[in-house]
Design a protein around this motif. Structure first.
Motif, PDB file in Angstrom:
ATOM      1  N   GLY A  47     -14.735  -3.864  -6.724  1.00 44.55           N
ATOM      2  CA  GLY A  47     -14.730  -2.784  -7.711  1.00 44.55           C
ATOM      3  C   GLY A  47     -15.236  -1.458  -7.186  1.00 44.55           C
ATOM      4  N   VAL A  48     -15.619  -1.415  -5.923  1.00 46.90           N
ATOM      5  CA  VAL A  48     -16.102  -0.168  -5.319  1.00 46.90           C
ATOM      6  C   VAL A  48     -14.894   0.707  -4.967  1.00 46.90           C
ATOM      7  N   PRO A  49     -14.869   1.965  -5.389  1.00 44.14           N
ATOM      8  CA  PRO A  49     -13.735   2.829  -5.062  1.00 44.14           C
ATOM      9  C   PRO A  49     -13.687   3.126  -3.561  1.00 44.14           C
ATOM     10  N   TYR A  50     -12.467   3.207  -3.041  1.00 44.40           N
ATOM     11  CA  TYR A  50     -12.345   3.472  -1.602  1.00 44.40           C
ATOM     12  C   TYR A  50     -11.039   4.188  -1.307  1.00 44.40           C
ATOM     13  N   ARG A  51     -11.065   4.910  -0.188  1.00 47.35           N
ATOM     14  CA  ARG A  51      -9.879   5.559   0.363  1.00 47.35           C
ATOM     15  C   ARG A  51      -9.685   5.044   1.784  1.00 47.35           C
ATOM     16  N   MET A  52      -8.432   4.798   2.151  1.00 49.92           N
ATOM     17  CA  MET A  52      -8.165   4.155   3.433  1.00 49.92           C
ATOM     18  C   MET A  52      -6.927   4.763   4.091  1.00 49.92           C
ATOM     19  N   LEU A  53      -7.069   5.090   5.376  1.00 50.80           N
ATOM     20  CA  LEU A  53      -5.949   5.518   6.206  1.00 50.80           C
ATOM     21  C   LEU A  53      -5.507   4.356   7.079  1.00 50.80           C
ATOM     22  N   VAL A  54      -4.198   4.140   7.144  1.00 50.35           N
ATOM     23  CA  VAL A  54      -3.617   3.181   8.071  1.00 50.35           C
ATOM     24  C   VAL A  54      -2.669   3.961   8.971  1.00 50.35           C
TER      25      VAL A  54
ATOM     26  N   LEU B 186       0.830  -1.209   0.000  1.00 48.32           N
ATOM     27  CA  LEU B 186       0.000   0.000   0.000  1.00 48.32           C
ATOM     28  C   LEU B 186       0.864   1.259   0.000  1.00 48.32           C
ATOM     29  N   ALA B 187       1.921   1.255   0.797  1.00 44.47           N
ATOM     30  CA  ALA B 187       2.770   2.443   0.907  1.00 44.47           C
ATOM     31  C   ALA B 187       3.371   2.834  -0.442  1.00 44.47           C
ATOM     32  N   ALA B 188       3.688   1.835  -1.267  1.00 48.41           N
ATOM     33  CA  ALA B 188       4.326   2.104  -2.550  1.00 48.41           C
ATOM     34  C   ALA B 188       3.411   2.805  -3.544  1.00 48.41           C
ATOM     35  N   VAL B 189       2.120   2.829  -3.257  1.00 50.16           N
ATOM     36  CA  VAL B 189       1.174   3.499  -4.169  1.00 50.16           C
ATOM     37  C   VAL B 189       0.322   4.531  -3.432  1.00 50.16           C
ATOM     38  N   SER B 190       0.804   4.955  -2.256  1.00 48.30           N
ATOM     39  CA  SER B 190       0.004   5.824  -1.390  1.00 48.30           C
ATOM     40  C   SER B 190       0.797   7.061  -0.985  1.00 48.30           C
ATOM     41  N   GLU B 191       0.101   7.966  -0.311  1.00 49.76           N
ATOM     42  CA  GLU B 191       0.755   9.077   0.362  1.00 49.76           C
ATOM     43  C   GLU B 191       1.214   8.606   1.734  1.00 49.76           C
ATOM     44  N   LEU B 192       2.445   8.946   2.082  1.00 47.70           N
ATOM     45  CA  LEU B 192       3.006   8.588   3.375  1.00 47.70           C
ATOM     46  C   LEU B 192       3.389   9.870   4.099  1.00 47.70           C
ATOM     47  N   GLY B 193       3.235   9.886   5.420  1.00 44.47           N
ATOM     48  CA  GLY B 193       3.617  11.073   6.162  1.00 44.47           C
ATOM     49  C   GLY B 193       3.522  10.852   7.655  1.00 44.47           C
ATOM     50  N   LEU B 194       3.761  11.923   8.403  1.00 41.11           N
ATOM     51  CA  LEU B 194       3.642  11.921   9.853  1.00 41.11           C
ATOM     52  C   LEU B 194       2.481  12.815  10.262  1.00 41.11           C
ATOM     53  N   VAL B 195       1.806  12.426  11.349  1.00 38.75           N
ATOM     54  CA  VAL B 195       0.722  13.240  11.894  1.00 38.75           C
ATOM     55  C   VAL B 195       0.895  13.324  13.402  1.00 38.75           C
TER      56      VAL B 195
ATOM     57  N   VAL C 155       3.088  10.192  14.576  1.00 36.64           N
ATOM     58  CA  VAL C 155       2.992   8.799  14.114  1.00 36.64           C
ATOM     59  C   VAL C 155       2.897   8.753  12.591  1.00 36.64           C
ATOM     60  N   PRO C 156       3.319   7.636  11.986  1.00 35.20           N
ATOM     61  CA  PRO C 156       3.258   7.518  10.519  1.00 35.20           C
ATOM     62  C   PRO C 156       1.839   7.206  10.046  1.00 35.20           C
ATOM     63  N   TYR C 157       1.446   7.858   8.969  1.00 36.74           N
ATOM     64  CA  TYR C 157       0.160   7.521   8.344  1.00 36.74           C
ATOM     65  C   TYR C 157       0.391   7.127   6.894  1.00 36.74           C
ATOM     66  N   LEU C 158      -0.530   6.340   6.415  1.00 32.83           N
ATOM     67  CA  LEU C 158      -0.546   5.889   5.020  1.00 32.83           C
ATOM     68  C   LEU C 158      -1.935   6.181   4.485  1.00 32.83           C
ATOM     69  N   LEU C 159      -2.046   6.944   3.402  1.00 31.99           N
ATOM     70  CA  LEU C 159      -3.337   7.282   2.812  1.00 31.99           C
ATOM     71  C   LEU C 159      -3.408   6.674   1.415  1.00 31.99           C
ATOM     72  N   TYR C 160      -4.278   5.688   1.267  1.00 30.31           N
ATOM     73  CA  TYR C 160      -4.429   4.936   0.024  1.00 30.31           C
ATOM     74  C   TYR C 160      -5.731   5.334  -0.662  1.00 30.31           C
ATOM     75  N   ASP C 161      -5.649   5.520  -1.973  1.00 29.26           N
ATOM     76  CA  ASP C 161      -6.826   5.834  -2.793  1.00 29.26           C
ATOM     77  C   ASP C 161      -6.845   4.852  -3.957  1.00 29.26           C
ATOM     78  N   SER C 162      -7.853   4.005  -4.007  1.00 30.91           N
ATOM     79  CA  SER C 162      -7.903   2.965  -5.040  1.00 30.91           C
ATOM     80  C   SER C 162      -8.069   3.543  -6.438  1.00 30.91           C
ATOM     81  N   THR C 163      -8.451   4.809  -6.538  1.00 35.68           N
ATOM     82  CA  THR C 163      -8.677   5.433  -7.850  1.00 35.68           C
ATOM     83  C   THR C 163      -7.537   6.357  -8.254  1.00 35.68           C
ATOM     84  N   ALA C 164      -6.552   6.544  -7.419  1.00 33.89           N
ATOM     85  CA  ALA C 164      -5.475   7.493  -7.720  1.00 33.89           C
ATOM     86  C   ALA C 164      -4.157   6.955  -7.180  1.00 33.89           C
ATOM     87  N   LEU C 165      -3.708   5.841  -7.774  1.00 32.00           N
ATOM     88  CA  LEU C 165      -2.500   5.184  -7.285  1.00 32.00           C
ATOM     89  C   LEU C 165      -1.262   5.997  -7.635  1.00 32.00           C
ATOM     90  N   ARG C 166      -0.355   6.094  -6.664  1.00 31.27           N
ATOM     91  CA  ARG C 166       0.893   6.815  -6.847  1.00 31.27           C
ATOM     92  C   ARG C 166       2.001   5.828  -7.202  1.00 31.27           C
TER      93      ARG C 166
END
Length: 400
Positions: free
Chosen positions: A333-340, A36-45, A358-369
């Motif tokens: 096939g339902v689009p989704y966004r997920m925070l880990v 997930l991290a390889a196609v998501s936004e990663l950061g600290l919060v 803490v580290p966060y991961l923001l995944y968007d199934s419709t906008a892969l990075r």
């Protein structure tokens, strides 16, 4: 679009010599998080506002979008909501944990706190012990209520919000200067030890090699909470999946639906797959827009100071929750966004909560990075992404 937060309580940590200078998140085998991290936004919060104590109460409010500086009125009142305790405006709620004190032959004030969870005692056993305390100490001013496992509740009629010490902050320490200044609370804690230490259930626990659950410990005092509606605030119909009364109470206060999963108990042996399936069902079949799945196990293992068990909790989140949720959502096939993310760190080296971002991961199934990140504290820091006020992160999740 569907939305989810997958929260590993206390999952963040500090580098450990035993792990070659890695944190448990870096060292653990987490292929799904890393994928997930390889196609998501990663950061600290930063989930804990400046000047506030780090805890699952303030941190989870923050992750859910409620500024703790505005909405936080104490941990115990949120748990009161969860177990259906009616609070008057003049009531004070306190956490009444059943802990393990040393049973050496010294005065009560010279005993040490050995285990904040009494070996993760079952709710059924804890209720028997609480009944023994209630029979002697309950009255119109002090009412005891059974919660979950070692986490229970005291309602103090026309009480006061006073500073009390969190038991998991003082593990192994002599308790004398950690006890309440209030004489009645101090008396009830001491008397609870006298009632419980040689209770037949605790004698049986000792014989079985388990820690005795031999004292009540009061902390987390607060007043009746007033949270705004999550759905009105965010335009999303939300559900909570957690075994912990605190999280269930936040959900009740926010008007979210609590989903109960059989076998979900807040321990390392919780029903991971059941929680994952419940999250998917809520999003795909029950028409919820948002699910908050909370996993307590990494936090408990951090408090226990067990590297091996914390690694196992993180890997279980990856393989037995995230793998199922991602696989089922992708197949639908339902689009989704997920925070880990974690709510706060619970470092092995201190065995309690800290305020470190803490580290966060923001995944968007419709906008892969297209990134090279893996999910851990070090790479989240290197990303340069930083959310200074944690209660704004959920707005980022809900961005279109």
């Amino acid at each position: 679009m569907k939305y989810a937060i997958m929260l590993g309580d206390g999952m963040a940590d500090e580098p450990l010599e035993e792990l070659g200078g890695m944190t448990p998140l870096e060292y653990a085998n987490t292929p799904v998080m890393d994928e997930l991290a390889a196609v998501s936004e990663l950061g600290l919060v930063h989930t804990i506002p400046e000047g506030m104590k780090p805890g699952s109460d303030t941190a989870n409010l923050s992750v859910l979008g409620y500024d703790p500086a505005i909405y936080y009125s104490g941990r115990s009142p949120l748990e009161a909501l969860s177990i259906g305790v009616p609070m008057k405006d003049t009531d004070i709620a306190l956490r009444a944990k059943i802990v393990t004190l040393s049973d050496d032959d010294v005065p009560f004030e010279e005993k040490r706190i050995l285990d904040h969870s009494s070996g993760e005692i079952s709710t059924e056993d804890a209720a028997i012990l609480l009944d023994a305390v209630r029979a002697e100490l309950q009255n119109e001013t002090y009412q005891f209520y059974v919660g979950t496992s070692y986490r229970h509740l005291l309602i103090w009629n026309q009480g006061q919000v006073i500073d009390l010490v969190q038991p998991h902050d003082v593990l192994g320490q002599v308790i004398g200067d950690k006890l309440p200044q209030d004489e009645m609370l101090r008396f009830m804690m001491k008397r609870s030890f006298e009632i419980l230490d040689h209770h037949p259930l605790n004698e049986a626990r000792r014989a079985a090699g388990k820690n005795p659950a031999n004292c009540l410990w009061f902390w987390g005092a607060g007043t009746k909470p007033m949270l705004s509606s999550f759905e009105e605030k965010n335009g999303k119909r939300g559900a909570m999946i957690s075994a912990v009364d605190l999280l269930k109470g936040i959900a009740v206060g926010a008007g979210m639906t609590n989903i109960t999963v059989e076998g979900a108990n807040g321990t390392l042996e919780t029903n991971y797959e059941g929680k994952a399936e419940a999250a998917v069902k809520a999003l795909l079949e029950d028409d919820f827009d948002f699910v908050y799945l909370h996993l307590e196990a990494p936090d408990e293992m951090g408090h226990q100071g067990s590297i091996e068990r914390k690694l196992r909790a993180i890997e279980n989140l990856d393989q037995r929750i995230l793998r199922i949720v991602k696989g089922r959502m992708d197949a639908s096939g339902v689009p989704y966004r997920m925070l880990v993310l974690p709510d706060h760190p619970t470092p092995i080296c201190v065995r309690t909560h800290t305020s470190t971002p803490v580290p966060y991961l923001l995944y968007d199934s419709t906008a892969l990075r297209n990134e090279t990140w893996k999910y851990n504290e070090r790479e989240a820091r290197a990303s340069g992404n930083y959310v200074a006020e944690g209660h704004h992160l959920i707005d980022h999740l809900f961005e279109k």
